[in-house]
Design a protein around this motif. Structure first.
Motif, mmCIF file in Angstrom:
data_model
loop_
_atom_site.group_PDB
_atom_site.id
_atom_site.type_symbol
_atom_site.label_atom_id
_atom_site.label_comp_id
_atom_site.label_asym_id
_atom_site.label_seq_id
_atom_site.Cartn_x
_atom_site.Cartn_y
_atom_site.Cartn_z
ATOM 1 N N VAL A 1 0.842 -1.190 0.000
ATOM 2 C CA VAL A 1 0.000 0.000 0.000
ATOM 3 C C VAL A 1 0.884 1.249 0.000
ATOM 4 O O VAL A 1 1.624 1.485 0.953
ATOM 5 C CB VAL A 1 -0.911 0.038 1.252
ATOM 6 C CG1 VAL A 1 -1.780 1.282 1.260
ATOM 7 C CG2 VAL A 1 -1.746 -1.207 1.363
ATOM 8 N N SER A 2 0.843 2.017 -1.066
ATOM 9 C CA SER A 2 1.525 3.318 -1.140
ATOM 10 C C SER A 2 2.977 3.299 -0.654
ATOM 11 O O SER A 2 3.371 4.110 0.180
ATOM 12 C CB SER A 2 0.741 4.368 -0.350
ATOM 13 O OG SER A 2 -0.555 4.486 -0.846
ATOM 14 N N GLY A 3 3.774 2.361 -1.131
ATOM 15 C CA GLY A 3 5.193 2.355 -0.817
ATOM 16 C C GLY A 3 5.612 1.586 0.421
ATOM 17 O O GLY A 3 6.767 1.669 0.837
ATOM 18 N N GLN B 1 6.522 7.439 8.522
ATOM 19 C CA GLN B 1 6.482 8.373 7.385
ATOM 20 C C GLN B 1 7.246 9.649 7.691
ATOM 21 O O GLN B 1 6.815 10.724 7.336
ATOM 22 C CB GLN B 1 5.042 8.687 7.017
ATOM 23 C CG GLN B 1 4.296 7.499 6.503
ATOM 24 C CD GLN B 1 2.869 7.855 6.128
ATOM 25 O OE1 GLN B 1 2.323 8.841 6.577
ATOM 26 N NE2 GLN B 1 2.260 7.031 5.298
#
Length: 76
Positions: A15-17, A75
């Motif tokens: 999912v997204s990296g 993140q």
């Protein structure tokens, strides 16, 4: 390639990296390690192919010999 959660062993989704475990609700970052020295490998991407290179003298490493580890994803 299948990725399994290090906490519960369930399959994870990309999912997204990063990888996400739906069972644990946890995100993980994948690291490829050299099978000889256990140091992180440099990932080389070209024309859709991914290759791995050990900067500690072991050269190019076949994908079938790589050890993948998963650590909590942040993140920052």
């Amino acid at each position: 390639m299948d990725a399994f959660c290090p906490a519960c062993g369930q399959p994870m989704s990309w999912v997204s990296g990063h990888f996400h475990c739906d069972a644990c609700h946890t995100d993980y970052q994948q690291t490829a390690l050299c099978p000889d020295c256990q140091q992180p490998l440099q990932e080389l991407k070209a024309c859709g192919a991914v290759d791995y290179f050990c900067q500690n003298g072991h050269g190019m490493i076949s994908k079938k010999w790589i050890t993948f580890t998963y650590s909590p994803y942040s993140q920052e």
